[in-house]
Structures are given as structure tokens and as C-alpha cells.
Design an enzyme around this catalytic site. Structure first.
Site, PDB file in Angstrom:
ATOM      1  N   GLY A 224       0.917  -1.046  -0.136  1.00  0.00           N
ATOM      2  CA  GLY A 224       0.155  -0.012  -0.427  1.00  0.00           C
ATOM      3  C   GLY A 224       1.081   1.521  -0.168  1.00  0.00           C
ATOM      4  O   GLY A 224       0.261   2.343   0.153  1.00  0.00           O
ATOM      5  N   GLY A 262       3.075  -3.670  -3.622  1.00  0.00           N
ATOM      6  CA  GLY A 262       3.033  -4.198  -5.355  1.00  0.00           C
ATOM      7  C   GLY A 262       3.713  -2.539  -6.171  1.00  0.00           C
ATOM      8  O   GLY A 262       3.993  -2.761  -6.669  1.00  0.00           O
ATOM      9  N   ARG A 263       2.800  -1.920  -6.037  1.00  0.00           N
ATOM     10  CA  ARG A 263       2.562  -0.669  -7.026  1.00  0.00           C
ATOM     11  C   ARG A 263       3.375   0.074  -7.167  1.00  0.00           C
ATOM     12  O   ARG A 263       3.499   0.581  -8.292  1.00  0.00           O
ATOM     13  CB  ARG A 263       1.441  -0.173  -6.184  1.00  0.00           C
ATOM     14  CG  ARG A 263       0.929   1.098  -6.842  1.00  0.00           C
ATOM     15  CD  ARG A 263      -0.302   2.207  -7.187  1.00  0.00           C
ATOM     16  NE  ARG A 263      -1.580   1.113  -6.213  1.00  0.00           N
ATOM     17  CZ  ARG A 263      -3.010   1.051  -7.683  1.00  0.00           C
ATOM     18  NH1 ARG A 263      -2.392   1.528  -9.145  1.00  0.00           N
ATOM     19  NH2 ARG A 263      -3.894   0.129  -7.415  1.00  0.00           N
ATOM     20  N   CYS A 338     -16.494   1.365 -27.694  1.00  0.00           N
ATOM     21  CA  CYS A 338     -17.670   2.419 -27.759  1.00  0.00           C
ATOM     22  C   CYS A 338     -18.457   2.863 -26.038  1.00  0.00           C
ATOM     23  O   CYS A 338     -18.649   2.119 -26.600  1.00  0.00           O
ATOM     24  CB  CYS A 338     -18.640   1.554 -28.664  1.00  0.00           C
ATOM     25  SG  CYS A 338     -18.118   0.905 -30.191  1.00  0.00           S
ATOM     26  N   TYR A 367      -1.157  -2.706 -11.711  1.00  0.00           N
ATOM     27  CA  TYR A 367      -2.376  -2.610 -12.191  1.00  0.00           C
ATOM     28  C   TYR A 367      -2.597  -2.173 -13.502  1.00  0.00           C
ATOM     29  O   TYR A 367      -3.566  -1.543 -13.410  1.00  0.00           O
ATOM     30  CB  TYR A 367      -3.145  -2.253 -10.850  1.00  0.00           C
ATOM     31  CG  TYR A 367      -2.445  -2.699  -9.299  1.00  0.00           C
ATOM     32  CD1 TYR A 367      -3.135  -3.967  -8.748  1.00  0.00           C
ATOM     33  CD2 TYR A 367      -1.415  -2.113  -8.243  1.00  0.00           C
ATOM     34  CE1 TYR A 367      -2.989  -4.718  -8.043  1.00  0.00           C
ATOM     35  CE2 TYR A 367      -1.330  -2.667  -7.205  1.00  0.00           C
ATOM     36  CZ  TYR A 367      -1.853  -3.781  -7.048  1.00  0.00           C
ATOM     37  OH  TYR A 367      -1.480  -4.351  -5.868  1.00  0.00           O
TER      38      TYR A 367
HETATM   39  C1  LIG Z   1      -2.823  -6.121  -3.116  1.00  0.00           C
HETATM   40  C2  LIG Z   1      -2.303  -7.001  -1.704  1.00  0.00           C
HETATM   41  C3  LIG Z   1      -0.837  -5.976  -1.408  1.00  0.00           C
HETATM   42  C4  LIG Z   1       0.095  -5.044  -2.318  1.00  0.00           C
HETATM   43  O1  LIG Z   1      -0.899  -3.847  -2.442  1.00  0.00           O
HETATM   44  P1  LIG Z   1       0.006  -2.384  -3.242  1.00  0.00           P
HETATM   45  O2  LIG Z   1      -1.325  -1.519  -2.812  1.00  0.00           O
HETATM   46  O3  LIG Z   1       0.233  -3.195  -4.624  1.00  0.00           O
HETATM   47  O4  LIG Z   1       1.177  -2.131  -2.648  1.00  0.00           O
HETATM   48  C5  LIG Z   1      -0.028  -6.459  -0.591  1.00  0.00           C
HETATM   49  N1  LIG Z   1      -0.888  -7.884   0.479  1.00  0.00           N
HETATM   50  C6  LIG Z   1      -1.932  -7.815   0.196  1.00  0.00           C
HETATM   51  C7  LIG Z   1      -2.801  -8.759   1.249  1.00  0.00           C
HETATM   52  C8  LIG Z   1      -2.680  -8.080  -1.437  1.00  0.00           C
HETATM   53  O5  LIG Z   1      -3.848  -7.741  -1.181  1.00  0.00           O
END
Ligand SMILES: *Cc1c(COP(=O)(O)O)cnc(C)c1O
Length: 404
Positions: A224, A262-263, A338, A367
Site C-alpha cells: 500500500g 506491489g504498486r 464504444c 495494475y
Molecule cells: C494487493 C496487496 C498488496 C500490495 O498492495 P499495493 O498497494 O500494490 O502495494 C499487499 N498485500 C496484500 C495482502 C494485498 O492484497
């Protein structure tokens, strides 16, 4: 866009577009910086759902301490692409089959989402052992965040009362080894807000464990870490985060902290490159219609933002009529679908944008393609390109540099 990428894009034909271009060299540098910013007692996992592209995963393998997967499909894919990388298996609604294959594959950690799921594990575990983190919806207060997964009613993780029931199941079954807690509460936090959350979570977890006479080895505080689509240069401050974690970890000397972003790891390495097919004015507003659209890059539709972009001018116009263009005015960039929802960026002022110019959308590495509804309307899929300066010697590009 870095010159090596621009050179590559310059060699693509119109029919190669749209194209996803992944900057593996940039990704490598970025993740090494993240790793270097974190204290040694902090382990870095990558949440594969952000982007599970094979070469992205291989670039990250060995630079992170493991991958977090959230389905049987991700588990198989990650195992095939990077067999040596430790895997944490999380996510809601795991099936019995998924749990069995995860245990067979020898996942390093299982993030358990409920008491029922834990009981399912005991059914499929056989005579193996498994290291478990219980995912808890810690009662913290979250302010305004991009995406909230906890701190309020939520299908993710469990309420503290359920944790105690899980402890009973674990106490009765020596094959289950409780290593600690897992928490992933929100997405889109800056370094300071993230630190405050970690502080609160660790204090709660320490108190919880102490009251029950448990020694916690590990807390995974999830991902996150925020990225700012309105300002691609405003990267999450990993140095401040790492520095802020040090005194925090000193208060919990026997604890291993894990993060699983992740992001914020892969967003910056991906570009979605396309081309202006048409420009028109409609009741006072200007629209540029691009090859492709949100069926390839759903991120701006999903997050309701403007995807940042750079214009790569094209000078090969050969039609006998006046080239349609927008000049010093707000333009809405849409795709070929469309539906009025197919908007990539809304009313962004451009110096000049012409039919035939290329548009490179930044921050398309997380994503992006993998969350897109690419069967809708049956347009061709994009082409995929991986730029690794360690292996390519870039030839000079045929396209001019973007407007400065
Ligand atoms: C999606 C997710 C992440 C990664 O979140 P980001 O916002 O992409 O950093 C980490 N842990 C869990 C459990 C998730 O569902």
C-alpha cells in the site's frame, strides 16, 4: 521517457502499437534502492498481483526476499518463472485445492484469512508442517486513503476475537506453526502515514501477543505504499520510511518485520505507448482518439484518475489534407471502445497533439494490462517489449524527442 526506451519506441511500426514497454533496467535500480533503504531486520516481498509479467518477476527475483501470491494461478506461474523464490500465499477465499497445492509446493508462509480457512488447512495438510501468519483486521483508525482493506467492516482478514479461536486450533495441531500476524489495511499512504500505521499495528500486535503469552516472531504489515499518478516524480520516500522504521524496530528487537508492496515497486517501470488516430472538437471540447484504450490500460478507469503521459511527436504525415491537431488547449484522451468510460486522461492541456503523434502513458507497470478487460470489442492486443540495457545496445531512434 529514458532515451533507451524512446529509441526502442522509435523503431516500432504503427501496427506494433499499442505497446507495453517495460524498463527492466529502471526496475532493477528502483528495487535495489528500496532494498537499500530498508533496515536489515525488514524483509521485502513483492505482491505479484500488481504485475506478474514473467520478465518483471525474474528481474525482481533475488532482489526481494520473496513473492506474495494471492491465488493458485499466481502460485503456479511464480513457481514456473522463479522456482527458487520463497512464496507467501495470501488472499481471501482460498479453495481446498489451492491450499493443497500451496502446501505441496512448500510455500514459505501461509497467510490465513479466517478460522474456517485454518481448519481447511488442517484437512489438506497431511503430515507436513506449515508456517502461518494470521491476517487480522487491526482496529486502527484510517483517515482518507485511496483504498481501505481494514480498520472498518471488511471481507479481508479477521476480527481480533476470531484470532483467539484460531489460537485454539493451532494449539491443538502441532503441524501448524504460528509465526505471527499479517496486516494489509490500506493503499496509497505516504511514508509518514505508513510509519504511523506500522507503529500502531506493532503496538497492537505486541500487546495482543503479550496478553496471551505468545512470542511473535514476525509481523507482515502488507503493502500500500503510495504512488502519485498526478506527479510521477513524487515517488514514495523509501529512505524516510526505512529511517523511520529503525527506532520502531528497536522497540521490538525480536521481531522480523515484512512489507509486501506491489504498486510502488513496478508502477514506474511500465509504459503504454500508443498513437493518436483522430482529433475532433465536440461542443467546445477537444478529444483525441487513441489506438487501444482502457481495455489495455484500465488503471485510469479503475482509479478515476488521469494517466500521466508524454507526447512523442511524429513527423511522417503524408496525407494531402490538413493534419488534425490540438494546440495549447485541454484535450481528453480516449480509446477505441464504444463507451464514454473509455477515458485515459481528461482535459489535459497539451502544447500540441496531432493525428499520428505517439503518446506514451507513464506509470503503467502495475495494475495495468493485467487488470484490463481486453476481450471487450476484440481489438488486437498490445505488443510487449522489455528493455534491459544490460543486454541491448540501443540503436538511434527515428523519432524526435518529446516536447520539453
Ligand atoms: C494487493 C496487496 C498488496 C500490495 O498492495 P499495493 O498497494 O500494490 O502495494 C499487499 N498485500 C496484500 C495482502 C494485498 O492484497
Amino acid at each position: 521517457m529514458r532515451s533507451a526506451l524512446l529509441d526502442h519506441v522509435g523503431r516500432l511500426t504503427d501496427d506494433d502499437l499499442p505497446a507495453y514497454v517495460y524498463d527492466l533496467s529502471g526496475l532493477r535500480e528502483h528495487v535495489d534502492r528500496i532494498r537499500a533503504a530498508l533496515p536489515d531486520s525488514v524483509q521485502l516481498l513483492y505482491a505479484a498481483k500488481a504485475n506478474s509479467d514473467s520478465r518483471v518477476l525474474r528481474t525482481l527475483a533475488g532482489r526481494v526476499d520473496g513473492f506474495e501470491v494471492a491465488s493458485g494461478g499466481e502460485l503456479r506461474h511464480v513457481r514456473a518463472v522463479a522456482p527458487e523464490v520463497p512464496i507467501a500465499f495470501g488472499g481471501p477465499g482460498k479453495t481446498e485445492t489451492e491450499l493443497a497445492s500451496a502446501l505441496q509446493a512448500g510455500v514459505e508462509r501461509l497467510h490465513v484469512e479466517s478460522e474456517h480457512e485454518l481448519r481447511l488447512v488442517t484437512v489438506v495438510l497431511g503430515d507436513g508442517l506449515v508456517d502461518v501468519l494470521l491476517r487480522v483486521n487491526v482496529p486502527v483508525h484510517l483517515g482518507q486513503v485511496a483504498l481501505a482493506m481494514g480498520g472498518r467492516p471488511s471481507p479481508f482478514g479477521m476480527d481480533p476475537a476470531q484470532l483467539d479461536r484460531c489460537l485454539e486450533v493451532i494449539a491443538a495441531d502441532p503441524r501448524l506453526r504460528l509465526r505471527g500476524l499479517h496486516v494489509h489495511l490500506a493503499s496509497g499512504l505516504g511514508a509518514q502515514a505508513q510509519l504511523e500505521l506500522v507503529d500502531e499495528v506493532l503496538a497492537w500486535a505486541g500487546h495482543w501477543a503479550h496478553e496471551r503469552g505468545i512470542s511473535l516472531a514476525e509481523v507482515n504489515v502488507g503493502g500500500g505504499m503510495g504512488v502519485d499518478y498526478a506527479d510521477p516524480l513524487q515517488v514514495f520516500d523509501w529512505s524516510a520510511f526505512g529511517a523511520g522504521l529503525k527506532p520502531l524496530m528497536a522497540r521490538h528487537p525480536h521481531l522480523t518485520l515484512r512489507v509486501e508492496p506491489g504498486r510502488s515497486v513496478t508502477a514506474y517501470c511500465g509504459w503504454y505507448v500508443t498513437q493518436v488516430l483522430d482529433i475532433k472538437s465536440s461542443r467546445g471540447q477537444t478529444f483525441a482518439v487513441l489506438r487501444g484504450g482502457t481495455h489495455h490500460l484500465r488503471t485510469p478507469a479503475a482509479k478515476q484518475h488521469d494517466q500521466p503521459f508524454e507526447v512523442i511527436p511524429d513527423e511522417t504525415w503524408r496525407r494531402p489534407w490538413t493534419r488534425p491537431e490540438a494546440r495549447d488547449e485541454p484535450v481528453t484522451l480516449v480509446g477505441q471502445l464504444c463507451t464514454p468510460k473509455d477515458v485515459l486522461a481528461r482535459r489535459i492541456t497539451v502544447e500540441r497533439l496531432r493525428v499520428g503523434d505517439r503518446v506514451a502513458f507513464a506509470m503503467a507497470g502495475a495494475y495495468a494490462w493485467n487488470i484490463s478487460h481486453h476481450a471487450f470489442l476484440m481489438h488486437p492486443h498490445p505488443t510487449f517489449h522489455h528493455i534491459d540495457e544490460a543486454e541491448t545496445s540501443a540503436a538511434p531512434g527515428t523519432y524526435a524527442r518529446p516536447l520539453s
